[in-house]
Design an enzyme around this catalytic site. Structure first.
Site, PDB file in Angstrom:
ATOM      1  N   GLY A  36       1.175  -1.208   0.291  1.00 53.95           N
ATOM      2  CA  GLY A  36       0.037   0.190  -0.135  1.00 53.95           C
ATOM      3  C   GLY A  36       1.027   1.237   0.253  1.00 53.95           C
ATOM      4  O   GLY A  36       0.686   2.280  -0.535  1.00 53.95           O
ATOM      5  N   HIS A  37       1.898   1.610   1.135  1.00 51.22           N
ATOM      6  CA  HIS A  37       2.898   2.593   1.019  1.00 51.22           C
ATOM      7  C   HIS A  37       3.263   2.496  -0.218  1.00 51.22           C
ATOM      8  O   HIS A  37       4.130   3.289  -1.093  1.00 51.22           O
ATOM      9  CB  HIS A  37       3.531   2.045   2.082  1.00 51.22           C
ATOM     10  CG  HIS A  37       3.109   2.209   3.255  1.00 51.22           C
ATOM     11  ND1 HIS A  37       3.502   1.072   4.179  1.00 51.22           N
ATOM     12  CD2 HIS A  37       2.878   2.486   4.064  1.00 51.22           C
ATOM     13  CE1 HIS A  37       2.879   1.040   5.431  1.00 51.22           C
ATOM     14  NE2 HIS A  37       2.179   2.984   5.510  1.00 51.22           N
ATOM     15  N   LYS A 151      -6.994   5.102   2.533  1.00 55.46           N
ATOM     16  CA  LYS A 151      -7.803   4.123   3.477  1.00 55.46           C
ATOM     17  C   LYS A 151      -8.189   4.776   4.780  1.00 55.46           C
ATOM     18  O   LYS A 151      -8.746   4.780   5.564  1.00 55.46           O
ATOM     19  CB  LYS A 151      -6.661   3.270   3.591  1.00 55.46           C
ATOM     20  CG  LYS A 151      -6.708   2.347   5.012  1.00 55.46           C
ATOM     21  CD  LYS A 151      -6.196   0.916   5.399  1.00 55.46           C
ATOM     22  CE  LYS A 151      -4.968   1.460   6.252  1.00 55.46           C
ATOM     23  NZ  LYS A 151      -4.840   1.892   7.942  1.00 55.46           N
ATOM     24  N   ASP A 152      -7.191   5.549   4.884  1.00 50.88           N
ATOM     25  CA  ASP A 152      -7.101   6.865   6.777  1.00 50.88           C
ATOM     26  C   ASP A 152      -8.231   8.001   5.448  1.00 50.88           C
ATOM     27  O   ASP A 152      -7.537   9.130   5.060  1.00 50.88           O
ATOM     28  CB  ASP A 152      -5.998   7.168   6.766  1.00 50.88           C
ATOM     29  CG  ASP A 152      -5.171   6.016   7.662  1.00 50.88           C
ATOM     30  OD1 ASP A 152      -5.938   5.372   7.959  1.00 50.88           O
ATOM     31  OD2 ASP A 152      -4.250   5.364   6.979  1.00 50.88           O
ATOM     32  N   SER A 188       0.235  -1.690   8.028  1.00 50.13           N
ATOM     33  CA  SER A 188       1.165  -1.934   8.571  1.00 50.13           C
ATOM     34  C   SER A 188       0.353  -3.422   9.786  1.00 50.13           C
ATOM     35  O   SER A 188       1.060  -4.163  10.747  1.00 50.13           O
ATOM     36  CB  SER A 188       1.568  -1.009   9.657  1.00 50.13           C
ATOM     37  OG  SER A 188       2.036   0.092   8.232  1.00 50.13           O
TER      38      SER A 188
END
Length: 282
Positions: A36-37, A151-152, A188
């Site tokens: 994702g990162h 996501k955030d 994470s």
């Protein structure tokens, strides 16, 4: 690959890059990097000459000390992962003292209510901590663009609000959620899940998908009740909240309006790990 842990050294390096008219992208992370990162980093690389990836576990955005203590950390693994992506990445890994000095506290922000719902209602002071660290990194790096995952999504909207209210000259770019093969949003925190629970956590995304289908024909109130009932039947996952909200204001929604965009937001405990996710509904 350059790795800096001091703001002054990073600033001197970036001055040289700007003298070459290089554009700079920033990807703030708390480490424990995953795909994702990496998707954020790749998007930043495609749009900038150089990308700064910060790796910093920010203490002021944790409302529970135990959660901060358990947060996964593996800097060397993070650096190796980034090395395999591109040489046009610079890693910034400051200490808490380097960032905060002797005063490890958050600033206070006015987010026009964006911070009072969902995550803000369950994590006191969280978004002041987020705003503080993001503003510090933006002012330190002075990027052309900064990249954050959807996501955030609530955090993304709050950062946009902070940048606008502070009149900071940086472009905030939101990037799509990356998911594991079973649909679980990459995080994470997923590394702390047992194999069995990690697989069961796909239930979160499946529930969001069904809520999206229901949103076309059923009221928000009925969908909220349906979601609560589904989690009551699930013995491995505990629902903290489910909310349907308008994207721009994040205001909870019970009555749909045709000219507005809505998302479903969810927070769930799997064992002692807190997972969040969201999905656009229309």
């Amino acid at each position: 690959m350059h790795v800096f842990d001091r703001k002054k050294e990073l600033s001197l390096f970036l001055e040289t890059e700007r003298s070459k008219n290089h554009t700079i992208g920033l990807v703030p992370t708390m480490g424990a990097l995953h795909q994702g990162h990496i998707s954020l980093v790749k998007t930043a690389l495609a749009q900038n000459d150089l990308v700064i990836v910060s790796v910093f576990v920010n203490p002021t955005q944790f409302d529970k000390k135990d959660d901060l203590k358990k947060y996964p950390r593996d800097l060397q693994k993070d650096i190796e992962l980034l090395k395999n992506v591109s040489r046009n990445i610079v890693v910034f890994t400051p200490s808490v003292d380097e960032i905060y000095g002797d005063d490890v506290t958050s600033q206070s922000y006015e987010f026009d209510g964006l911070d009072k719902v969902m995550e803000g209602a369950f994590r006191e002071g969280h978004f002041d901590g987020v705003g503080t660290i993001v503003e510090l990194f933006l002012r330190t790096v002075s990027p052309n663009n900064a990249y954050f995952g959807e996501k955030d999504f609530q955090q993304l909207q709050i950062i946009r609000k902070m940048v606008k209210s502070k009149k900071l000259p940086y472009q905030i770019v939101g990037c799509p959620i990356e998911r594991e093969p079973n649909g679980l949003a990459m995080s994470s925190r997923n590394e702390r899940l047992s194999k069995k629970v990690r697989e069961e956590a796909s239930f979160i995304y499946k529930t969001l998908l069904t809520a999206k289908t229901k949103f076309g024909t059923e009221s928000a109130h009925i969908i909220l009740d349906w979601v609560k009932f589904q989690f009551e039947k699930n013995k491995m996952l505990e629902l903290e909240y489910f909310q349907i909200a308008e994207e721009e204001t994040l205001a909870p929604t019970l009555k749909k309006e045709v000219d507005k965009k809505y998302r479903a937001f969810i927070a769930v405990y799997a064992e002692d790990v807190r997972l969040i996710d969201n999905l656009r509904l229309n």
